[in-house]
Design a protein around this motif. Structure first.
Motif, PDB file in Angstrom:
ATOM      1  N   ILE A   1     -43.760   2.833   8.983  1.00  0.00           N
ATOM      2  CA  ILE A   1     -42.725   2.803   7.953  1.00  0.00           C
ATOM      3  C   ILE A   1     -43.216   3.592   6.740  1.00  0.00           C
ATOM      4  O   ILE A   1     -44.376   3.470   6.356  1.00  0.00           O
ATOM      5  N   ILE A   2     -42.326   4.374   6.153  1.00  0.00           N
ATOM      6  CA  ILE A   2     -42.624   4.992   4.861  1.00  0.00           C
ATOM      7  C   ILE A   2     -41.638   4.417   3.848  1.00  0.00           C
ATOM      8  O   ILE A   2     -40.425   4.396   4.092  1.00  0.00           O
ATOM      9  N   PHE A   3     -42.170   3.919   2.734  1.00  0.00           N
ATOM     10  CA  PHE A   3     -41.301   3.452   1.653  1.00  0.00           C
ATOM     11  C   PHE A   3     -41.355   4.464   0.522  1.00  0.00           C
ATOM     12  O   PHE A   3     -42.433   4.926   0.140  1.00  0.00           O
ATOM     13  N   ILE A   4     -40.192   4.782  -0.021  1.00  0.00           N
ATOM     14  CA  ILE A   4     -40.115   5.675  -1.168  1.00  0.00           C
ATOM     15  C   ILE A   4     -39.439   4.878  -2.274  1.00  0.00           C
ATOM     16  O   ILE A   4     -38.321   4.375  -2.089  1.00  0.00           O
ATOM     17  N   SER A   5     -40.130   4.702  -3.382  1.00  0.00           N
ATOM     18  CA  SER A   5     -39.588   3.868  -4.457  1.00  0.00           C
ATOM     19  C   SER A   5     -39.480   4.669  -5.740  1.00  0.00           C
ATOM     20  O   SER A   5     -40.389   5.420  -6.093  1.00  0.00           O
ATOM     21  N   ALA A   6     -38.363   4.498  -6.422  1.00  0.00           N
ATOM     22  CA  ALA A   6     -38.169   5.145  -7.722  1.00  0.00           C
ATOM     23  C   ALA A   6     -37.800   4.068  -8.716  1.00  0.00           C
ATOM     24  O   ALA A   6     -36.989   3.187  -8.425  1.00  0.00           O
TER      25      ALA A   6
END
Lengths: 192, 194
Positions: free
Chosen positions: B161-166
């Motif tokens: 899984i890759i999480f991208i958070s802004a």
């Protein structure tokens, strides 16, 4: 025959005790790698992929996505600065200087990590939202009832915890010289 | 039997109980992560397609994607499966705004993480590879002198899984934070041209 039953009994009691111990350690959420600073507890090693079996079991059980080491560091407060459990019937004030991080957020959650419904629909603060004093410090009032300034509603659901996340922070697993004075203090006020 | 014999026999049985309890406890701690039927990858598979970026709905009370979510973050997720092709994650980042990436095993453990500060010239370009794919790539690039432009990352697991958070610093900035996540693309790498 009696000896056989004794062996059986030892096996049964031992298994029950072992499972009970497992349940308690996972529920209480304490691992070997915990770092404590005042009311705050962090697991800086988890984000670095260096996970002890206890932390791994706890994460698998809760389903939490812990922050990666480069992303930041998260702290959980389940108790106030005197060590007393957080009581939803009381008011609390969180005071301190801004933590050393590029951005930080404070979130109020249930002990299992879920958002608590409240009429104000406010679940936390970001470093940009906080009103600060003249010395740069901040004060957040936690209460069921509206308060002037930085008010974080406790909600009606019951028990709560606080999560402080420091994003892009200089504090890391290696340099954690966690001095309680670096992090905000949580002090109990009036109860009803 | 003297009282000492009784005492020692009792102690022995007690030690037996403690021993069994210890073994059971350790076995439970080590096997529990594998027994949790629904790991993070399984749960997220219901929300997201593999090798594409999916914006997660913003968490509300009673409607969260996972426990301990930060409601101030907009989050995107990209599931990968390297058994066929490598995965490329690339896009532009705004240098002033917080964007973080975490690369995880199917159970959600982080094996690599970075922020927008790790971007080169305002761009993020990560090629996620299995050990065999990295070997092939390096063998092919043998004659070239120039170093790779992208960050080549070795995944310890085939899936993950890759999480991208802004971060939306203010609630009004959520839409803008979601745009910054959508600016990152996540796709299976084309097979090299022969």
């Amino acid at each position: 025959m009696a000896t056989f039953f004794k062996f059986l009994l030892v096996g049964a009691i031992g298994s029950v005790l072992g499972l009970a111990l497992t349940f308690v350690t996972i529920q209480r959420g304490t691992g070997f790698s915990a770092v404590k600073a005042g009311p705050w507890v962090a697991y800086p090693k988890i984000g670095a992929g260096d996970v002890d079996p206890y932390a791994r079991a706890m994460l698998a059980h809760s389903g939490e996505m812990a922050l990666g080491a480069s992303e930041g560091l998260s702290f959980v407060a389940r108790r106030d600065s005197t060590g007393a459990a957080l009581d939803p019937d009381c008011d609390y004030t969180l005071t301190g200087q801004p933590p050393k991080a590029r951005y930080w957020t404070l979130t109020l959650l249930s002990p299992a990590g879920f958002l608590v419904a409240n009429a104000a629909q406010r679940h936390g603060f970001t470093s940009s939202q906080i009103l600060r004093g003249s010395d740069g410090g901040f004060e957040i009032a936690l209460s069921r009832h509206a308060r002037p300034g930085n008010w974080l509603p406790i909600g009606e659901d019951g028990k709560f915890i606080l999560v402080l996340r420091l994003y892009d922070t200089e504090l890391s697993a290696a340099t954690v010289a966690l001095d309680a004075t670096n992090l905000p203090r949580l002090v109990k006020g009036a109860c009803r | 039997m003297s009282w000492l014999d009784r005492f020692l026999a009792g102690l022995l049985w007690l030690l037996g109980v403690v021993f069994v309890a210890g073994i059971v406890h350790l076995v439970a701690i080590f096997t529990l992560p594998g027994l949790e039927a629904n790991d993070a990858f399984g749960r997220l598979s219901k929300l997201a397609k593999p090798a594409s970026l999916t914006l997660l709905p913003s968490p509300r009370p009673g409607a969260q994607n996972m426990p301990f979510e930060d409601p101030a973050l907009a989050q995107g997720v990209c599931l990968f499966d390297l058994s066929q092709r490598a995965l490329r994650l690339h896009g532009d980042v705004d240098a002033d705004r917080l964007l973080t990436l975490s690369f995880r095993t199917p159970a959600g453990q982080v094996f690599y993480s970075m922020t927008d500060r790790g971007a080169q010239h305002g761009k993020i370009d990560v090629l996620l590879l299995s050990p065999e794919q990295l070997e092939t790539l390096e063998a092919e690039a043998d004659d070239e002198d120039e170093p790779p432009q992208e960050l080549r990352l070795l995944s310890p697991t085939r899936q993950g899984i890759i999480f991208i958070s802004a971060l939306a610093s203010l609630p009004s900035e959520r839409a803008e934070a979601e745009e910054r996540i959508k600016a990152i693309s996540c796709e299976a790498e084309e097979a090299p041209q022969e």
